[in-house]
Design a protein around this motif. Structure first.
Motif, short mmCIF file in Angstrom:
data_model
loop_
_atom_site.label_atom_id
_atom_site.label_comp_id
_atom_site.label_asym_id
_atom_site.label_seq_id
_atom_site.Cartn_x
_atom_site.Cartn_y
_atom_site.Cartn_z
N PHE A 199 3.21 2.52 7.59
CA PHE A 199 3.95 1.34 8.06
C PHE A 199 4.48 0.52 6.89
O PHE A 199 5.57 -0.07 6.99
CB PHE A 199 3.10 0.51 9.01
N CYS A 200 3.76 0.48 5.76
CA CYS A 200 4.32 -0.17 4.57
C CYS A 200 5.58 0.59 4.12
O CYS A 200 6.56 -0.04 3.67
CB CYS A 200 3.30 -0.22 3.45
N HIS A 253 -2.75 -0.23 9.38
CA HIS A 253 -1.90 -1.40 9.10
C HIS A 253 -1.76 -2.07 10.47
O HIS A 253 -1.18 -1.48 11.40
CB HIS A 253 -0.55 -0.94 8.54
N CYS A 284 0.52 3.92 2.87
CA CYS A 284 0.52 3.43 4.26
C CYS A 284 1.88 3.71 4.91
O CYS A 284 2.92 3.27 4.40
CB CYS A 284 0.21 1.93 4.30
N HIS A 295 0.63 -5.81 4.25
CA HIS A 295 -0.41 -4.87 4.68
C HIS A 295 -1.74 -5.58 4.92
O HIS A 295 -2.35 -6.12 3.99
CB HIS A 295 -0.61 -3.77 3.63
N MET A 338 0.85 -1.21 0.00
CA MET A 338 0.00 0.00 0.00
C MET A 338 0.88 1.25 0.00
O MET A 338 1.57 1.54 0.99
CB MET A 338 -0.86 0.00 1.26
ZN ZN Z 1 0.56 -0.98 5.30
#
Ligand code: ZN
Ligand code: 5GP
Length: 145
Positions: A6-7, A97, A4, A46, A1
């Protein structure tokens, strides 16, 4: 993603203080810690909430939380810890996430137990509790993925 946060940390596009990494899991310090050592543990793939995580990835996520918790506690000389997921927006999840929080706790730190997270506790009678337990037990027997 692509959008995102955290991605982007997983991909190395946003820096993070990584404390553990394996093929499926990444753990890093929370950028706005609510306690020293506050650590986030995520699947590298994700998924938004726990219900979205396939069993195999969930097993690895929880195994990492299990092994990291005493390590984090020891690193900051904590007396205890709270482990929790804000699982969905209504529960306070801001980053969509899935991530587990390891929050070290200290005697007399002025914090609260995990019971403090909910709003008004319901007043359920025995019949309602029995019915709820039956419903959840029946659903828990159903395969999920
Ligand atoms: Zn993510
Ligand atoms: P949530 O409310 O979604 O369970 O918590 C998200 C957590 O992620 C918050 O505790 C917040 O401080 C942390 N966080 C948000 N953005 C970043 C970031 O870019 N890097 C790190 N390390 N933590 C972040």
């Amino acid at each position: 993603m692509d959008d995102c946060i955290f991605c982007q940390i997983v991909d190395g596009d946003i820096p993070a203080r990584v404390v553990y990494e394996d093929e499926d899991v990444l753990a890093f310090l929370d950028a706005n810690p609510i306690a020293p050592g506050h650590t986030l543990v995520i699947p590298k793939t994700h998924y938004e909430t726990l219900g979205d995580v396939p069993a195999e990835h969930a097993n690895r996520l929880f195994a990492a939380i299990h092994s990291l918790t005493p390590v984090v506690e020891d690193a900051v000389d904590a007396d205890a810890s709270n482990i929790g997921f804000n699982n969905g927006a209504a529960a306070g999840q801001e980053v969509p996430h899935v991530h587990g929080h390891i929050v070290p706790r200290f005697e007399d730190d002025g914090g609260n137990p995990i019971h403090a997270v909910a709003g008004s506790p319901p007043n359920l009678g025995d019949d309602e509790l029995d019915a709820l337990a039956d419903d959840i037990a029946a659903a828990a027997d159903e395969p999920r993925d």
